[in-house]
Enzyme design. Structure first.
Site, short mmCIF file in Angstrom:
data_model
loop_
_atom_site.label_atom_id
_atom_site.label_comp_id
_atom_site.label_asym_id
_atom_site.label_seq_id
_atom_site.Cartn_x
_atom_site.Cartn_y
_atom_site.Cartn_z
N HIS A 305 12.85 56.96 45.79
CA HIS A 305 11.69 57.46 46.53
C HIS A 305 10.46 56.66 46.11
O HIS A 305 10.30 56.32 44.93
CB HIS A 305 11.45 58.93 46.23
CG HIS A 305 12.53 59.83 46.74
ND1 HIS A 305 12.90 61.00 46.08
CD2 HIS A 305 13.31 59.77 47.84
CE1 HIS A 305 13.87 61.59 46.76
NE2 HIS A 305 14.13 60.87 47.83
N PHE A 459 10.77 57.71 40.34
CA PHE A 459 11.75 57.64 39.25
C PHE A 459 13.05 58.34 39.65
O PHE A 459 13.67 59.04 38.87
CB PHE A 459 11.23 58.27 37.95
CG PHE A 459 9.81 57.91 37.58
CD1 PHE A 459 9.22 56.74 37.99
CD2 PHE A 459 9.06 58.77 36.80
CE1 PHE A 459 7.92 56.41 37.64
CE2 PHE A 459 7.74 58.47 36.44
CZ PHE A 459 7.17 57.29 36.86
N HIS A 460 13.47 58.12 40.91
CA HIS A 460 14.66 58.78 41.45
C HIS A 460 15.72 57.75 41.83
O HIS A 460 16.20 57.70 42.97
CB HIS A 460 14.28 59.62 42.67
CG HIS A 460 13.38 60.77 42.36
ND1 HIS A 460 12.67 61.45 43.33
CD2 HIS A 460 13.08 61.39 41.19
CE1 HIS A 460 11.96 62.42 42.77
NE2 HIS A 460 12.20 62.40 41.47
N GLU A 461 16.12 56.92 40.89
CA GLU A 461 17.10 55.87 41.15
C GLU A 461 18.46 56.49 41.50
O GLU A 461 18.97 57.33 40.75
CB GLU A 461 17.25 54.97 39.92
CG GLU A 461 15.95 54.35 39.45
CD GLU A 461 15.25 55.15 38.35
OE1 GLU A 461 15.40 56.40 38.34
OE2 GLU A 461 14.58 54.54 37.51
#
Length: 538
Positions: A305, A459-461
């Site tokens: 995101h 920080f949504h890998e």
């Protein structure tokens, strides 16, 4: 947390690699059955740290020793900037260092997962039932919410006063205000709300480590080893048999009687698969790795995101952050024709800018001086990939994120910036806003340049070992790695497309489903019975 002692020669039924958000769920649910010996390997340290426990200081963990501190390769569409990609390196993983927003995901996310896998267990109705058993929700009643589960979910107590004005202003744009963004609204066209947070009554964080592992403290059938860096999975005759890891400078190998579960996250999971001989054939051969399974999708389909830092407004009167420092969000469509919301801005209770825009606009350091409505894109069309730099575990990976490489992502975010600025200048915000600090009234060309300088990530890998049935799928609907027995993946890397909201809750759901399926399969192969596990874990 008291742990059972690690025995290198021990007979562990299940070895879970990675004590992150999903890994703790898998280990905790399985170890609730005393007949199962479970080993959990985590590269980071204990979560018993003040900066982890205290919810409102979560940002101190970013860039600390509890963060892997990944960075992308230079992104052409970000003006050649390298995007920081934090990822948890501590027991509890991202659930121990993140901003504590519990967002289940939209109905369309789970409809997609069901279509991709052909498994109704990934569909929306099934997802709601899993969330109900996970949650201990103390907010407004809804038949869609759960009570008594391991994850305490609540609404922030006494949020900053500007949140009420933000709700009123956002609703005036046609984004309806709701009391709970995780209930019926998650099947609709958008909403604005006070965020759900996983915080205890005393203000402390509820991570998956505290929710799923701490209650089992002292159980002899659960062994947790921290400081254990997983190197590879040992595969013999098409079957995963053991895990090789490094601890205290020594390389050790531990066998698994029944299952090995990779829960290392969307960067380390594909890396470990490739180092184990599973991945794109050309990539494996380039680094002289054995080709034990040709899986071209390993490391591909990388998604995250986008969070923009941001639309910043100076307070008329200083207001210190409260609770998790991110108490408001909204979900909206950049284009009314879209099937689901693609935008999710967040309130950041400070002046939030990138490494470029922060200094350029001379943003204040004191968090009480300003707040940010940070534009967010939750359904990006841009795709990236993970690349090995060598065939040794110590060789880093290259993360080709390719953020904003799709023109549609830029168009959507420009609309989001426009909405956030309109909200900030609206009548309900006038009692709170002295002036806009960033970005100001720019023309489209200048705003696009600003966007490329300001864009970062949530920080949504995710998505680098996706589940599905096509040639690029790495796991099937039961999370089993194609072509290898006794090896599953349970983390955000299995998402076919990134979930439309903060990814912690969907990762918990993935962990729950993995534990269910492992328990079911073990019940069929051993004397274990699935109802026993469900009763013990309830």
């Amino acid at each position: 947390m008291q742990e059972a002692s690690f025995d290198p020669a021990g007979r562990y039924d299940v070895v879970v690699c990675g004590g992150g958000t999903a890994g703790c769920v898998v280990a905790g649910r399985l170890a609730a059955d005393p007949h199962l010996n479970v080993l959990l390997l985590e590269a980071g340290g204990s979560d018993d740290v003040e900066d982890v426990r205290i919810a409102k200081v979560w940002m101190r963990n970013i860039g600390s020793e509890r963060d892997w501190r990944f960075q992308s390769e230079p992104c052409a569409a970000l003006n050649r900037r390298r995007a920081p990609l934090p990822m948890g390196r501590v027991l509890g993983g991202g659930s121990s260092i993140n901003g504590l927003v519990w967002a289940r995901g939209h109905k369309s996310d789970f409809d997609l997962w069901e279509r991709e896998t052909g498994d109704a267990g990934w569909g929306y109705e099934a997802a709601v039932e899993i969330y109900k058993r996970v949650e201990d929700w103390d907010g407004p009643f809804s038949a869609m919410r759960g009570r008594g589960g391991p994850m305490r979910i609540t609404l922030p107590r006494d949020p900053v006063p500007v949140t009420e004005a933000l709700l009123e202003a956002t609703a005036s744009l046609g984004v309806p205000r709701v009391e709970d963004h995780n209930a019926e609204a998650m099947a609709g066209d958008g909403c604005c709300a006070i965020t759900n947070v996983n915080v205890a009554g005393d203000g402390s964080r509820i991570s998956t480590a505290t929710a799923y592992l701490a209650p089992l403290s002292g159980q002899p059938n659960l062994t947790i080893v921290t400081g254990a860096h997983v190197r590879r999975v040992v595969i013999e005759a098409g079957r995963a048999t053991a895990v090789e890891f490094e601890r205290n400078g020594r390389i050790e190998t531990v066998a698994a009687r029944h299952e090995i579960v990779l829960s290392l996250g969307a960067i380390h999971t594909p890396k470990t698969l490739m180092l184990s001989g599973l991945g794109p054939e050309a990539e494996l051969k380039r680094h002289r790795l054995p080709v034990l399974g040709c899986l071209p999708g390993v490391g591909q389909n990388f998604q995250d995101h986008i969070l923009v830092g941001g639309c910043v407004f100076e307070y008329r009167e200083p207001e210190a952050p409260r609770n998790n420092s991110a108490e408001f969000t909204f979900f909206a469509k950049s284009d009314p024709s879209l099937p689901a919301p693609d935008l999710q801005p967040m309130l950041e209770e400070c002046a939030f800018g990138s490494e470029v825009t922060g200094p350029a606009y001379n943003l204040p350091v004191d968090p009480s001086c300003a707040f940010t409505l940070a534009p967010g894109l939750i359904r990006p069309e841009s795709r990236g990939h993970i690349e090995l730099t060598g065939g040794r575990p110590e060789d880093p990976v290259r993360i080709h994120a390719n953020f904003l490489s799709a023109a549609a992502d830029v168009t959507a975010l420009l609309r989001c910036v426009e909405m956030c600025r309109e909200i900030g200048h609206s009548e309900p915000l006038r009692p709170f806003v002295k002036r806009e600090l960033m970005p100001g009234p720019l023309d489209r060309e200048a705003m696009t340049r600003f966007l490329r300088d300001a864009a970062g990530t949530y920080f949504h890998e995710t998505c680098t070992a996706k589940m599905g049935r096509d040639a690029m799928s790495v796991v099937d609907g039961s999370l089993k790695v194609y072509g290898v027995e006794n090896l599953r993946i349970a983390d955000g890397s299995v998402m076919p497309a990134i979930a439309g909201g903060n990814t912690m809750a969907p990762c918990v759901l993935i962990g729950e489903r993995a534990a269910d399926m492992i328990a079911r399969d073990l019940g069929a192969r051993t004397s274990l019975r699935e109802p026993q596990l469900q009763e013990a874990a309830a």
